[in-house]
Design an enzyme around this catalytic site. Structure first.
Site, PDB file in Angstrom:
ATOM      1  N   THR A   1       1.118  -1.094   0.157  1.00  0.00           N
ATOM      2  CA  THR A   1       0.012   0.134  -0.186  1.00  0.00           C
ATOM      3  C   THR A   1       0.880   1.081   0.058  1.00  0.00           C
ATOM      4  O   THR A   1       1.431   1.470   1.215  1.00  0.00           O
ATOM      5  CB  THR A   1      -0.865  -0.079   1.159  1.00  0.00           C
ATOM      6  OG1 THR A   1      -1.583  -1.140   1.146  1.00  0.00           O
ATOM      7  CG2 THR A   1      -1.893   1.206   1.056  1.00  0.00           C
TER       8      THR A   1
ATOM      9  N   LYS B   1      -6.895   1.472  -3.109  1.00  0.00           N
ATOM     10  CA  LYS B   1      -6.587   0.851  -1.965  1.00  0.00           C
ATOM     11  C   LYS B   1      -6.316   1.994  -0.869  1.00  0.00           C
ATOM     12  O   LYS B   1      -7.127   1.684   0.340  1.00  0.00           O
ATOM     13  CB  LYS B   1      -5.163   0.398  -2.004  1.00  0.00           C
ATOM     14  CG  LYS B   1      -4.483  -0.229  -0.725  1.00  0.00           C
ATOM     15  CD  LYS B   1      -5.451  -1.404  -0.016  1.00  0.00           C
ATOM     16  CE  LYS B   1      -4.815  -1.753   1.167  1.00  0.00           C
ATOM     17  NZ  LYS B   1      -5.612  -2.727   2.100  1.00  0.00           N
TER      18      LYS B   1
ATOM     19  N   LYS C   1       0.350   4.856   8.460  1.00  0.00           N
ATOM     20  CA  LYS C   1       0.807   5.230   7.071  1.00  0.00           C
ATOM     21  C   LYS C   1      -0.438   5.295   6.169  1.00  0.00           C
ATOM     22  O   LYS C   1      -0.325   6.301   5.407  1.00  0.00           O
ATOM     23  CB  LYS C   1       1.764   4.308   6.731  1.00  0.00           C
ATOM     24  CG  LYS C   1       2.468   4.317   5.542  1.00  0.00           C
ATOM     25  CD  LYS C   1       1.922   3.336   4.451  1.00  0.00           C
ATOM     26  CE  LYS C   1       1.778   1.756   4.745  1.00  0.00           C
ATOM     27  NZ  LYS C   1       1.483   0.879   3.964  1.00  0.00           N
TER      28      LYS C   1
HETATM   29  P1  NAP Z   1       5.096  -6.423   7.943  1.00  0.00           P
HETATM   30  O1  NAP Z   1       4.804  -7.664   8.182  1.00  0.00           O
HETATM   31  O2  NAP Z   1       5.726  -5.265   8.692  1.00  0.00           O
HETATM   32  O3  NAP Z   1       6.033  -6.514   6.433  1.00  0.00           O
HETATM   33  C1  NAP Z   1       6.950  -5.533   6.098  1.00  0.00           C
HETATM   34  C2  NAP Z   1       8.196  -5.791   5.182  1.00  0.00           C
HETATM   35  O4  NAP Z   1       8.678  -4.910   4.626  1.00  0.00           O
HETATM   36  C3  NAP Z   1       9.205  -6.849   5.725  1.00  0.00           C
HETATM   37  O5  NAP Z   1       9.350  -7.887   4.884  1.00  0.00           O
HETATM   38  C4  NAP Z   1      10.125  -5.709   6.061  1.00  0.00           C
HETATM   39  O6  NAP Z   1      11.436  -6.526   6.305  1.00  0.00           O
HETATM   40  C5  NAP Z   1      10.052  -5.029   4.826  1.00  0.00           C
HETATM   41  N1  NAP Z   1      10.619  -3.728   5.033  1.00  0.00           N
HETATM   42  C6  NAP Z   1      10.309  -2.913   5.784  1.00  0.00           C
HETATM   43  N2  NAP Z   1      11.319  -1.580   5.773  1.00  0.00           N
HETATM   44  C7  NAP Z   1      12.262  -2.167   5.118  1.00  0.00           C
HETATM   45  C8  NAP Z   1      13.361  -1.426   4.554  1.00  0.00           C
HETATM   46  N3  NAP Z   1      13.721  -0.357   4.952  1.00  0.00           N
HETATM   47  N4  NAP Z   1      14.165  -2.280   3.732  1.00  0.00           N
HETATM   48  C9  NAP Z   1      13.729  -3.299   3.350  1.00  0.00           C
HETATM   49  N5  NAP Z   1      12.728  -3.975   3.603  1.00  0.00           N
HETATM   50  C10 NAP Z   1      11.934  -3.339   4.369  1.00  0.00           C
HETATM   51  O7  NAP Z   1       4.025  -5.758   6.825  1.00  0.00           O
HETATM   52  P2  NAP Z   1       2.583  -6.426   6.138  1.00  0.00           P
HETATM   53  O8  NAP Z   1       1.562  -6.689   7.097  1.00  0.00           O
HETATM   54  O9  NAP Z   1       3.183  -7.710   5.720  1.00  0.00           O
HETATM   55  O10 NAP Z   1       2.355  -5.625   4.992  1.00  0.00           O
HETATM   56  C11 NAP Z   1       3.055  -5.172   4.045  1.00  0.00           C
HETATM   57  C12 NAP Z   1       2.455  -4.188   3.113  1.00  0.00           C
HETATM   58  O11 NAP Z   1       0.995  -4.661   2.863  1.00  0.00           O
HETATM   59  C13 NAP Z   1       2.047  -2.756   3.597  1.00  0.00           C
HETATM   60  O12 NAP Z   1       2.148  -1.754   2.540  1.00  0.00           O
HETATM   61  C14 NAP Z   1       0.853  -2.990   4.214  1.00  0.00           C
HETATM   62  O13 NAP Z   1       0.200  -1.614   4.330  1.00  0.00           O
HETATM   63  C15 NAP Z   1       0.066  -3.881   3.022  1.00  0.00           C
HETATM   64  N6  NAP Z   1      -1.034  -4.579   3.597  1.00  0.00           N
HETATM   65  C16 NAP Z   1      -1.132  -5.204   5.015  1.00  0.00           C
HETATM   66  C17 NAP Z   1      -2.272  -5.832   5.178  1.00  0.00           C
HETATM   67  C18 NAP Z   1      -2.490  -6.723   6.487  1.00  0.00           C
HETATM   68  O14 NAP Z   1      -3.300  -6.973   7.041  1.00  0.00           O
HETATM   69  N7  NAP Z   1      -1.324  -6.907   7.147  1.00  0.00           N
HETATM   70  C19 NAP Z   1      -3.327  -6.001   4.491  1.00  0.00           C
HETATM   71  C20 NAP Z   1      -3.426  -5.133   3.070  1.00  0.00           C
HETATM   72  C21 NAP Z   1      -2.300  -4.466   2.747  1.00  0.00           C
HETATM   73  P3  NAP Z   1      11.769  -6.996   7.639  1.00  0.00           P
HETATM   74  O15 NAP Z   1      11.187  -8.323   8.052  1.00  0.00           O
HETATM   75  O16 NAP Z   1      13.523  -7.102   7.618  1.00  0.00           O
HETATM   76  O17 NAP Z   1      11.352  -5.818   8.803  1.00  0.00           O
END
Ligand code: NAP
Length: 289
Positions: A94, A169, A237
Site C-alpha cells: 500500500t 486501496k 501510514k
Molecule cells: P510487515 O509484516 O511489517 O512486513 C513488511 C515488510 O517490509 C518486511 O518484509 C520488512 O522487512 C520489509 N521492510 C520494511 N522496511 C524495509 C526497508 N527499509 N528495507 C527493506 N525491507 C523493508 O507488513 P505487512 O503486514 O506484511 O504489510 C506489507 C504491506 O502490505 C504494507 O504496505 C501494508 O500496508 C500492506 N497491507 C497489509 C495488510 C495486513 O493486513 N497486514 C493488508 C493489506 C495490505 P523486515 O522483515 O526486515 O522488517
C-alpha cells in the site's frame, strides 16, 4: 514461470507460500534473513533484492511503505537494476500513487512492465490465497501476470492505468481506518459509562455499524487477542498517504487525520508490534492513568 518475492512480512510470507504450493519456481528476499529461513527447502533464498530479481519473469514486492519500496528497488543491489527486459513488476504494497508512478517510469526505461496491485484481505487471506488485488497497469501486463495473481488471490479488479490500484486501496483503507478508530472510541465510551459489554457488542455488531471489519476487530478486542494481523503503524501510514493524496485534489480528510492520531497513539503506547485492535488500549488507559 520464475517468480521472485521481495518482502516476507505478514503478507508477503503467505503470498510466497502460495506461489510455492502452486508450483512456481520461487526466489525470495527479506531484509531480516530470519523470515526467509522457513523457505530454505522450497525456494531460492537471495541475500540481495538484485539476486532475487535476476532471471525472474515476475517480481513481486510486498513491503511496508514508499521508503522500503524505494530502497529495495532502486538502491545499490536493488531489484530493478537486475530485472531482465520483458519481466513484470507487481508492486503489492500500500504505497503512494506518486511513488508508484515514479517506479513504473523507471521500470519502463529498462523495458520492464509494471502493475501496482495492492490487496484487500489480511494475514488469513494471504495464507489461504484468497486476497483481492486492486490493479493498475496495462491490460497486456495484467494478462501476463494473471496466473501469478490467481495463485495468491481469488479476484483481481483492474482499476485502470498505473497508480489507480494504490489510489483505490488508499480510499479503501481510509474508510477502514476511520471505522476501527470510531469502534475503539465507541467501545471505550460504552465501557467507561458502565454499559454491559456483551449487549453493547450485540447492538453494534448486529446493526448498521457492524461492517465485516468492525465485527472482526470487535471480536479481537473482546477476546483481548492482539496477535498482529495488521500493525497500527501501517494503518497510520495508509491514512497519511490517503490524506496527502486527497490534499492534491483540494480535499481535507478530517476523519482520516483524527483516526491516524489514534493509531499513532497506539504505536507510542507500546503496541507497534500488535494488531490494530490494540488501538483501544490507550483509550482505556490514557497516559498517566
Ligand atoms: P510487515 O509484516 O511489517 O512486513 C513488511 C515488510 O517490509 C518486511 O518484509 C520488512 O522487512 C520489509 N521492510 C520494511 N522496511 C524495509 C526497508 N527499509 N528495507 C527493506 N525491507 C523493508 O507488513 P505487512 O503486514 O506484511 O504489510 C506489507 C504491506 O502490505 C504494507 O504496505 C501494508 O500496508 C500492506 N497491507 C497489509 C495488510 C495486513 O493486513 N497486514 C493488508 C493489506 C495490505 P523486515 O522483515 O526486515 O522488517
Amino acid at each position: 514461470m520464475r517468480v521472485s518475492v521481495l518482502g516476507l512480512g505478514i503478507m508477503g510470507a503467505g503470498m510466497a507460500h502460495n506461489l510455492v504450493a502452486k508450483g512456481f519456481e520461487v526466489a525470495v528476499y527479506n531484509r531480516s534473513p530470519d523470515k526467509a529461513a522457513p523457505f530454505a527447502a522450497k525456494a531460492r533464498i537471495a541475500v540481495t533484492p538484485a539476486e532475487a530479481a535476476r532471471d525472474a519473469d515476475i517480481i513481486i514486492a510486498m513491503l511496508s511503505d514508499d521508503d522500503a519500496s524505494r530502497g529495495v528497488w532502486l538502491s545499490d543491489g536493488g531489484a530493478l537494476g537486475a530485472a531482465r527486459p520483458g519481466a513484470i513488476i507487481i508492486e503489492c504494497g500500500t504505497l503512494s500513487p506518486s511513488w508508484v508512478r515514479e517506479l513504473a517510469a523507471a521500470a519502463g526505461k529498462v523495458g520492464v512492465g509494471f502493475i501496482d496491485a495492492p490487496v484487500t484481505g489480511s494475514k488469513l487471506q494471504a495464507q489461504e490465497g484468497t486476497l483481492r488485488f486492486l490493479a493498475g497497469g496495462s491490460p497486456s501486463d495484467l494478462l501476463k501476470a494473471g496466473p501469478v495473481l490467481g495463485a495468491m488471490g481469488s479476484e483481481t479488479i483492474h482499476m485502470g492505468g498505473v497508480g489507480s490500484g494504490v489510489l483505490m486501496k488508499l480510499v479503501n483503507n481510509f474508510l477502514c481506518g476511520v471505522q476501527v478508530a470510531a469502534l475503539a472510541e465507541g467501545l471505550a465510551m460504552a465501557e467507561k459509562s458502565g454499559l454491559d459489554g456483551e449487549k453493547t457488542r450485540a447492538v453494534l455488531l448486529g446493526g448498521a455499524p457492524g461492517s465485516p471489519l468492525v465485527k472482526a476487530v470487535a471480536g479481537r478486542i473482546a477476546a483481548g487477542d492482539y496477535t498482529a494481523n495488521f500493525f497500527p503503524g501501517l494503518m497510520a501510514k495508509d491514512l497519511d498517504y490517503a490524506g496527502r493524496e486527497a490534499a492534491k485534489l483540494g480535499l481535507t480528510l478530517e476523519t482520516a487525520a483524527a483516526a491516524r492520531k489514534r493509531f499513532l497513539e497506539a504505536v507510542k503506547a507500546g503496541y507497534a508490534d500488535k494488531d490494530i485492535a490494540a488501538i483501544i488500549e490507550p483509550l482505556r488507559h490514557p497516559a498517566g492513568d
